[in-house]
Write an enzyme that holds these catalytic residues in place. Structure first.
Site, PDB file in Angstrom:
ATOM      1  CD1 TRP A  77      17.426  31.683  81.592  1.00 35.85           C
ATOM      2  CD2 TRP A  77      18.293  30.817  79.888  1.00 35.85           C
ATOM      3  NE1 TRP A  77      18.734  31.661  81.797  1.00 35.85           N
ATOM      4  CE2 TRP A  77      19.295  31.237  80.631  1.00 35.85           C
ATOM      5  CE3 TRP A  77      18.698  30.186  78.630  1.00 35.85           C
ATOM      6  CZ2 TRP A  77      20.549  30.929  80.184  1.00 35.85           C
ATOM      7  CZ3 TRP A  77      20.007  30.117  78.173  1.00 35.85           C
ATOM      8  CH2 TRP A  77      21.036  30.264  79.204  1.00 35.85           C
ATOM      9  CG  ASP A 117      15.175  12.972  78.415  1.00 38.41           C
ATOM     10  OD1 ASP A 117      16.060  13.715  78.077  1.00 38.41           O
ATOM     11  OD2 ASP A 117      15.642  11.816  79.094  1.00 38.41           O
ATOM     12  CG  ASP A 142      20.220  27.734  82.218  1.00 41.85           C
ATOM     13  OD1 ASP A 142      21.189  27.849  82.150  1.00 41.85           O
ATOM     14  OD2 ASP A 142      19.541  28.433  82.962  1.00 41.85           O
ATOM     15  CE  LYS A 182      23.278  25.479  83.010  1.00 39.44           C
ATOM     16  NZ  LYS A 182      23.098  26.442  84.448  1.00 39.44           N
TER      17      LYS A 182
END
Ligand code: SAM
Length: 327
Positions: A77, A117, A142, A182
């Site tokens: 991406w 993270d 994503d 997503k």
């Protein structure tokens, strides 16, 4: 890029290899962009290159100079963002892209990588600091957990990634900006749409054809940040830690106003069609992500994973085999 033979039989995997993309998922973003024109001028744009008019009220998606790619490894991406933004940005205003993942990625021109993270406050702060007070026009995510096939658990983890992404997005997106992420279309997805509509004026669920029909994965395309049911100032007012909870009680408690349960919303669902002008691989007459094609001669991966998590698993399996042989 997947290693299973099923992946190697997949037409988007082959296309990605032939076109120099690190992951087949690059086609998902390209297809979403071809439907929503988020990344650059479309054919019905003005001559000066400003984005096409998208709303009946004359609203235009902002031109993207700054973007954030959350959960970016191996970088498919980010490649699409870098290419498209390079095309539309003026010389005086170079694109700025930040990519974030738990795992390192091979460097990409024009992309600053942060390893971290996205559910951690420190990662969120590093992303926000990168733009030095400026805001990004686009945030994409994503992110996917390692799927266990225990569907409720997978959906829960996926929704935590989505919430972390929304949390970061609310701190870096400019007014009118776009968020693409997503989403697993599970039982409670309507509640997530309700909450996204607080922040964004237009929320759509999109399924690119590069995403397999069999997968519950789709993408929420949220446009016009700050034009949802909450006023823009309220969206900006939030403290980073726990801001989503302050905003609407989070998906866990599902309350907007004390005492009032959130009602699930439905949003338009659109399919993102194939890209025009894509050179089909030999022997392929239709881009069908659910079909298996014969495996072709193996090519070396474009960007081999750095410290892939499966290496640990392979090492442990070897140790276990060696221990069995000894015993
Ligand atoms: N869009 C990428 C591309 O085109 O190359 C593919 C992304 S891959 C489907 C999902 C990524 O989510 C994995 O690289 C994984 O490491 C990342 N991820 C999962 N949980 C994460 C977390 N909590 N923070 C950051 N990245 C995470």
């Amino acid at each position: 890029m997947g290693k299973l033979s099923r992946d190697k039989r997949d037409v988007f995997y082959r296309l990605a290899k032939e076109s120099g993309y690190r992951a087949r998922s690059a086609y998902k973003l390209l297809q979403i962009d071809s439907r929503f024109h988020l990344l650059g001028p479309s054919t019905d744009d003005n001559d000066d290159g400003t984005s096409r008019t998208d709303g009946s009220d004359g609203w235009r998606p902002p031109r993207v100079h700054r973007a954030v790619d959350l959960c970016a490894a191996p970088g498919g991406w980010s490649q699409v963002l870098a290419q498209c933004m390079e095309r539309v940005c003026e010389i005086s205003h170079r694109p700025s892209i930040v990519a974030v993942d738990l795992w390192p990625i091979e460097p990409l021109d024009g992309v600053k990588f942060i390893r971290g993270d996205i559910t951690s406050i420190d990662t969120a702060k590093s992303i926000i600091q990168h733009f030095e007070g400026e805001r990004a026009e686009l945030v994409v995510c994503d992110g996917a957990p390692d799927v266990t096939n225990r569907h409720s658990f997978d959906e829960y983890i996926q929704s935590q990634l989505l919430l972390a992404a929304i949390n970061i997005a609310t701190h870096v997106i400019c007014e009118g900006g776009t968020f693409v992420a997503k989403i697993f279309r599970g039982r409670d997805v309507g509640l997530i749409y309700t909450q996204l509509e607080l922040l964004f004026g237009q929320v759509t669920c999109a399924k690119p054809t590069a995403s397999r029909n069999a997968s519950i994965e789709s993408f929420v395309v949220c446009q016009r940040f700050g034009h949802g049911k909450l006023p823009f100032e309220k969206c900006l007012d939030l403290e980073l830690e726990g801001s989503w909870d302050e905003l609407c009680g989070g998906v866990g408690s599902l309350r907007l106003v004390p005492g009032e349960p959130v009602r699930p919303t439905t949003v338009p669902f659109v399919s993102c069609p194939d890209l025009e002008g894509v050179q089909l691989p030999e022997g392929v007459d239709f881009l069908d992500s659910d079909k298996s094609y014969p495996v072709q001669e193996a090519k070396a991966p474009l960007a081999p994973p750095i410290q892939p998590p499966y290496e640990q698993g392979i090492a442990k399996a070897k140790e276990a085999r060696a221990a069995r042989h000894k015993g």
